[in-house]
Design a protein around this motif. Structure first.
Motif, short mmCIF file in Angstrom:
data_model
loop_
_atom_site.label_atom_id
_atom_site.label_comp_id
_atom_site.label_asym_id
_atom_site.label_seq_id
_atom_site.Cartn_x
_atom_site.Cartn_y
_atom_site.Cartn_z
N ILE A 287 0.77 -1.29 0.10
CA ILE A 287 -0.05 -0.02 0.05
C ILE A 287 0.97 1.07 0.05
N ARG A 288 1.81 1.38 0.82
CA ARG A 288 2.83 2.52 0.94
C ARG A 288 3.33 2.57 -0.40
N VAL A 289 4.06 1.71 -0.97
CA VAL A 289 4.64 1.89 -2.51
C VAL A 289 3.53 2.37 -3.37
N ALA A 290 2.62 1.80 -3.49
CA ALA A 290 1.39 2.33 -4.52
C ALA A 290 1.06 3.89 -4.04
N LYS A 291 0.90 3.96 -2.98
CA LYS A 291 0.62 5.68 -2.61
C LYS A 291 1.69 6.64 -2.83
N GLN A 292 2.97 6.18 -2.77
CA GLN A 292 3.93 6.78 -3.49
C GLN A 292 4.05 7.71 -4.57
N PHE A 293 3.26 7.09 -5.69
CA PHE A 293 3.10 7.48 -6.88
C PHE A 293 2.31 8.72 -7.13
N LYS A 294 3.08 9.80 -7.44
CA LYS A 294 2.10 11.31 -7.56
C LYS A 294 1.30 11.19 -8.82
N THR A 295 0.42 10.24 -8.87
CA THR A 295 -0.57 10.59 -9.97
C THR A 295 -1.87 9.82 -9.38
N PRO A 296 -2.98 10.29 -10.04
CA PRO A 296 -4.52 9.76 -9.64
C PRO A 296 -4.59 8.74 -10.39
N ASP A 297 -3.68 8.02 -11.28
CA ASP A 297 -3.63 7.03 -12.17
C ASP A 297 -3.66 5.61 -11.32
N VAL A 298 -3.18 6.02 -10.23
CA VAL A 298 -2.93 4.63 -9.28
C VAL A 298 -3.75 4.77 -8.08
N ILE A 299 -4.56 3.71 -7.93
CA ILE A 299 -5.49 3.79 -6.76
C ILE A 299 -5.16 2.26 -6.11
N VAL A 300 -5.47 2.30 -4.80
CA VAL A 300 -5.43 1.21 -3.91
C VAL A 300 -6.83 0.73 -3.27
N VAL A 301 -7.30 -0.79 -3.57
CA VAL A 301 -8.11 -1.12 -2.73
C VAL A 301 -7.71 -2.05 -1.84
N ASP A 302 -7.84 -1.89 -0.67
CA ASP A 302 -7.21 -2.75 0.48
C ASP A 302 -8.22 -3.66 0.79
N LEU A 303 -8.36 -4.60 0.14
CA LEU A 303 -9.29 -5.89 0.22
C LEU A 303 -9.24 -6.72 1.49
N PHE A 304 -7.89 -6.88 1.55
CA PHE A 304 -7.25 -7.67 3.04
C PHE A 304 -8.00 -7.24 4.03
N ASN A 305 -7.83 -5.84 4.61
CA ASN A 305 -8.35 -5.48 5.79
C ASN A 305 -9.88 -5.44 5.74
N GLN A 306 -10.43 -4.84 4.51
CA GLN A 306 -11.72 -4.78 4.29
C GLN A 306 -12.59 -5.92 4.46
N MET A 307 -11.99 -7.20 3.99
CA MET A 307 -12.65 -8.40 4.43
C MET A 307 -12.33 -9.06 5.62
N LYS A 308 -11.42 -8.86 6.24
CA LYS A 308 -11.16 -8.77 7.85
C LYS A 308 -12.44 -8.00 8.71
N ARG A 309 -12.29 -6.90 8.10
CA ARG A 309 -13.47 -6.00 8.82
C ARG A 309 -14.85 -6.77 8.66
N TYR A 310 -15.35 -6.92 7.46
CA TYR A 310 -16.47 -7.80 7.10
C TYR A 310 -16.64 -9.18 8.10
N LEU A 311 -15.67 -9.96 8.10
CA LEU A 311 -15.81 -11.09 9.14
C LEU A 311 -15.93 -10.81 10.53
N ALA A 312 -15.31 -9.78 10.84
CA ALA A 312 -15.62 -9.25 12.34
C ALA A 312 -16.90 -8.81 12.63
N ILE A 313 -17.38 -7.90 11.69
CA ILE A 313 -18.87 -7.31 11.93
C ILE A 313 -19.86 -8.46 11.96
N HIS A 314 -19.73 -9.41 11.03
CA HIS A 314 -20.77 -10.40 10.61
C HIS A 314 -20.34 -11.62 11.71
N HIS A 315 -19.45 -11.68 12.43
CA HIS A 315 -19.17 -12.36 13.49
C HIS A 315 -18.99 -13.92 12.66
#
Length: 266
Positions: free
Chosen positions: A194-222
């Protein structure tokens, strides 16, 4: 959603027509003294016309190319092709933009192994969008130095931008190892990518943090990761379905103008 606003807009260039959508919930921040990407057609268009004709997307499908390892390849998803394929199929179903997704992920590969094939894939496919989604676990098992991992990911992003493609960096869906013996090193590699991707100074690179998002989904839904795992390293079909659905939601409004999307029937 797994993205931060940051006041940027992300475009998919569709021949003479660009699709512009506000980036919602995705990490697009940049760092000072970060590598500057070569200016692409997308970046030039942003400077001259911040609001192209989003109501008139091209009839031609957007070519998106994915790279990753066995999880991104869809290992153990016998019917759906994996979470990347599922996400782009869902985006096409929602409309109004259709995608031709070409999955060049290779089982057992990490970014350092992909380096020998990546340039050829870019030249062969000419993608408009490159989706980079490494599973991290092969690199942990192979004891790939973190610096080598970061350099390889940075090179993939640079080459895609030089080929005038937009880049989506997607962290992997978690597996059993993400909660067990590989929890600490995988979390570190996710943060490094994530840090490497965010270092690019262009809006043509975006990051989707699916790893932590899915972890949160599992926690919220027990829910336990076990119901979504084929083994410690790979999601089962249900895991790919969930990851693909979450990813499609994240990309809707970035690759697809959400205000003109059709209601999904499932």
């Amino acid at each position: 959603m797994a993205m931060d606003m940051g006041g940027r807009r992300f475009k998919v260039w569709l021949g003479a027509c660009a699709v512009v959508c506000a980036v919602s919930a995705c990490g697009t921040g940049t760092a000072d003294n970060a590598p500057t990407a070569p200016e692409s057609a997308q970046s030039a268009a942003r400077q001259t016309s911040p609001y192209p004709l989003i109501a008139h997307p091209s009839a031609q499908p957007v070519v998106a190319m994915g790279v990753g390892g066995s999880v991104a390849h869809g290992w153990d998803d016998k019917t759906g092709g994996g979470y990347l394929v599922r996400a782009f199929q869902k985006l096409t179903k929602i409309g109004p933009i259709s995608f031709q997704f070409i999955n060049k992920s290779i089982e057992g590969y990490g970014p350092t192994q992909m380096a020998t094939k990546y340039t050829e894939f870019l030249s062969e496919i000419h993608p408009q969008v490159v989706v980079i989604s490494w599973g991290m676990l092969d690199d942990i098992a192979n004891k790939t130095p973190i610096a080598a991992f970061e350099q390889a990911v940075q090179s993939e992003i640079r080459q895609a931008l030089a080929a005038h493609a937009d880049v989506v960096v997607v962290t992997p869906p978690p597996t059993g190892a993400s909660y067990g013996h590989d929890q600490a090193p995988e979390s570190q590699l996710v943060a490094d990518e994530i840090r490497v991707a965010k270092q690019f100074k262009t809006p043509d690179v975006i990051v989707v943090d699916l790893f932590n998002q899915m972890k949160r989904y599992l926690a919220i839904h027990h829910q336990s990761i076990q119901m979504y795992s084929a083994d410690d390293w790979h999601p089962n079909t249900l895991g790919h379905e969930l990851a693909g659905s979450l990813l499609a939601q994240d990309l809707q409004g970035t690759l697809v103008p959400a205000e003109s999307a059709k209601p999904s029937s499932g």
